[in-house]
Write a protein that holds these residues in place. Structure first.
Motif, PDB file in Angstrom:
ATOM      1  N   THR A 153       0.847  -1.185   0.000  1.00 23.18           N
ATOM      2  CA  THR A 153       0.000   0.000   0.000  1.00 23.18           C
ATOM      3  C   THR A 153       0.883   1.235   0.000  1.00 23.18           C
ATOM      4  O   THR A 153       2.102   1.143   0.187  1.00 23.18           O
ATOM      5  CB  THR A 153      -0.937  -0.004   1.223  1.00 23.18           C
ATOM      6  N   ALA A 154       0.277   2.392  -0.227  1.00 24.43           N
ATOM      7  CA  ALA A 154       1.069   3.617  -0.338  1.00 24.43           C
ATOM      8  C   ALA A 154       0.347   4.789   0.291  1.00 24.43           C
ATOM      9  O   ALA A 154      -0.886   4.849   0.316  1.00 24.43           O
ATOM     10  CB  ALA A 154       1.370   3.930  -1.808  1.00 24.43           C
ATOM     11  N   GLU A 155       1.136   5.721   0.795  1.00 20.75           N
ATOM     12  CA  GLU A 155       0.625   7.004   1.264  1.00 20.75           C
ATOM     13  C   GLU A 155       1.415   8.106   0.561  1.00 20.75           C
ATOM     14  O   GLU A 155       2.619   7.980   0.343  1.00 20.75           O
ATOM     15  CB  GLU A 155       0.749   7.128   2.783  1.00 20.75           C
ATOM     16  N   THR A 173      -5.181  13.703  -3.010  1.00 20.48           N
ATOM     17  CA  THR A 173      -4.228  12.880  -2.256  1.00 20.48           C
ATOM     18  C   THR A 173      -4.657  11.421  -2.252  1.00 20.48           C
ATOM     19  O   THR A 173      -3.848  10.511  -2.495  1.00 20.48           O
ATOM     20  CB  THR A 173      -4.114  13.398  -0.814  1.00 20.48           C
ATOM     21  N   THR A 174      -5.928  11.168  -1.986  1.00 20.87           N
ATOM     22  CA  THR A 174      -6.442   9.794  -1.959  1.00 20.87           C
ATOM     23  C   THR A 174      -6.257   9.123  -3.315  1.00 20.87           C
ATOM     24  O   THR A 174      -5.812   7.968  -3.401  1.00 20.87           O
ATOM     25  CB  THR A 174      -7.928   9.793  -1.575  1.00 20.87           C
ATOM     26  N   GLU A 175      -6.584   9.836  -4.385  1.00 26.37           N
ATOM     27  CA  GLU A 175      -6.466   9.263  -5.728  1.00 26.37           C
ATOM     28  C   GLU A 175      -5.024   8.926  -6.066  1.00 26.37           C
ATOM     29  O   GLU A 175      -4.727   7.866  -6.636  1.00 26.37           O
ATOM     30  CB  GLU A 175      -7.038  10.259  -6.746  1.00 26.37           C
ATOM     31  N   ILE A 176      -4.087   9.811  -5.704  1.00 30.19           N
ATOM     32  CA  ILE A 176      -2.682   9.570  -6.042  1.00 30.19           C
ATOM     33  C   ILE A 176      -2.111   8.408  -5.239  1.00 30.19           C
ATOM     34  O   ILE A 176      -1.401   7.550  -5.786  1.00 30.19           O
ATOM     35  CB  ILE A 176      -1.849  10.849  -5.833  1.00 30.19           C
ATOM     36  N   GLN A 177      -2.408   8.323  -3.940  1.00 31.15           N
ATOM     37  CA  GLN A 177      -1.823   7.227  -3.181  1.00 31.15           C
ATOM     38  C   GLN A 177      -2.410   5.882  -3.610  1.00 31.15           C
ATOM     39  O   GLN A 177      -1.705   4.856  -3.597  1.00 31.15           O
ATOM     40  CB  GLN A 177      -1.928   7.447  -1.679  1.00 31.15           C
ATOM     41  N   ARG A 178      -3.659   5.866  -4.054  1.00 30.38           N
ATOM     42  CA  ARG A 178      -4.215   4.631  -4.600  1.00 30.38           C
ATOM     43  C   ARG A 178      -3.527   4.253  -5.903  1.00 30.38           C
ATOM     44  O   ARG A 178      -3.264   3.074  -6.171  1.00 30.38           O
ATOM     45  CB  ARG A 178      -5.722   4.780  -4.810  1.00 30.38           C
ATOM     46  N   LEU A 179      -3.221   5.252  -6.726  1.00 30.53           N
ATOM     47  CA  LEU A 179      -2.504   5.000  -7.973  1.00 30.53           C
ATOM     48  C   LEU A 179      -1.121   4.409  -7.699  1.00 30.53           C
ATOM     49  O   LEU A 179      -0.707   3.445  -8.367  1.00 30.53           O
ATOM     50  CB  LEU A 179      -2.374   6.300  -8.769  1.00 30.53           C
ATOM     51  N   THR A 236       4.404  15.145  -9.754  1.00 26.14           N
ATOM     52  CA  THR A 236       4.732  14.559  -8.450  1.00 26.14           C
ATOM     53  C   THR A 236       4.285  13.103  -8.363  1.00 26.14           C
ATOM     54  O   THR A 236       4.953  12.282  -7.741  1.00 26.14           O
ATOM     55  CB  THR A 236       4.100  15.361  -7.304  1.00 26.14           C
ATOM     56  N   ARG A 237       3.157  12.758  -8.977  1.00 23.55           N
ATOM     57  CA  ARG A 237       2.691  11.367  -8.881  1.00 23.55           C
ATOM     58  C   ARG A 237       3.576  10.435  -9.695  1.00 23.55           C
ATOM     59  O   ARG A 237       3.842   9.311  -9.280  1.00 23.55           O
ATOM     60  CB  ARG A 237       1.232  11.265  -9.298  1.00 23.55           C
TER      61      ARG A 237
END
Length: 238
Positions: A63-65, A89-95, A127-128
């Motif tokens: 998983t990622a944050e 933020t939620t969308e990027i960490q899920r990606l 950044t992503r």
């Protein structure tokens, strides 16, 4: 004499990228990724356990944050606190998590959890994509230090993974957009690919514009070439 200005970067070239071991922190995997002025600290930590909903399944989890530090942008970005994490933020960490899980053999990982943390120190676009590219290197570093894989056992990875942005800027397909290019882009796209050239995810959006199949093919071709270069950069560090 008038000051000299640097020549404009060709539309088909990456910004100046580097991936370096981070000289601070306690995580077993940690790198600083620089893409132009964008700087991201990527770390990877491993726990010898899995979330309660995965116990007994004989496989692990990744998983990622993701977080942008307040001083990474101007004006200052407020911190995400508690449950009030913004949608971006939620969308990027899920990606980031999806991108890494695409190349991790969760069964071979065993009942271990890997947490990737991507903290943006300076943000100037991409950044992503910088986070995904650096997160893979931090993941490999962490796995190599894990008791389960530290003695030369094969790592539970099927491939590498990296990402880059592309877009249509001023009518031209452009690779690796910085903030000013992203702001002006008619089309903005993020592409995630494996080292073998297989797509993990493509996120493309027309910004008050549309794009056709020819432009899409041109952007994907640029992204593929850019990611091939980033994959070589990852290998050079590992």
């Amino acid at each position: 004499m008038a000051p000299m200005t640097a020549p404009a970067r060709p539309a088909d070239s990456l910004r100046t990228w580097s991936i370096e071991p981070a000289p601070f922190g306690a995580a077993p995997g940690r790198v600083l990724v620089k893409a132009g002025r964008t700087i991201v600290l990527c770390t990877a930590s491993i726990e010898e356990s899995v979330p309660p909903w995965m116990k007994g399944q004989g496989k692990g989890w990744v998983t990622a944050e993701y977080n942008m530090l307040p001083g990474s942008t101007s004006p200052r970005k407020g911190r995400d606190r508690g449950p009030k994490i913004d949608g971006r933020t939620t969308e990027i960490q899920r990606l980031i998590g999806r991108s890494l899980r695409a190349i991790v053999n969760l069964e071979a990982l065993g009942e271990r959890s890997v947490t990737i943390d991507c903290d943006v120190l300076e943000a100037d676009g991409g950044t992503r994509t910088a986070s995904i590219t650096g997160a893979y290197v931090a993941l490999v570093q962490a796995l190599r230090s894990s008791p389960g894989f530290a003695n030369g056992e094969p790592l539970p990875l099927s491939d590498s993974v990296a990402a880059v942005s592309v877009g249509i800027v001023g009518g031209a397909p452009t690779l690796d957009l910085d903030y000013s290019q992203d702001f002006a882009a008619e089309v903005d796209m993020n592409v995630v690919m494996t080292g073998a050239g297989r797509y993990v995810e493509v996120q493309g959006t027309g910004e008050e514009a549309t794009f056709d199949a020819e432009q899409l093919a041109a952007m994907l071709s640029l992204a593929s070439r850019g990611i091939a270069q980033l994959s070589m950069l990852q290998k050079s560090l590992l």
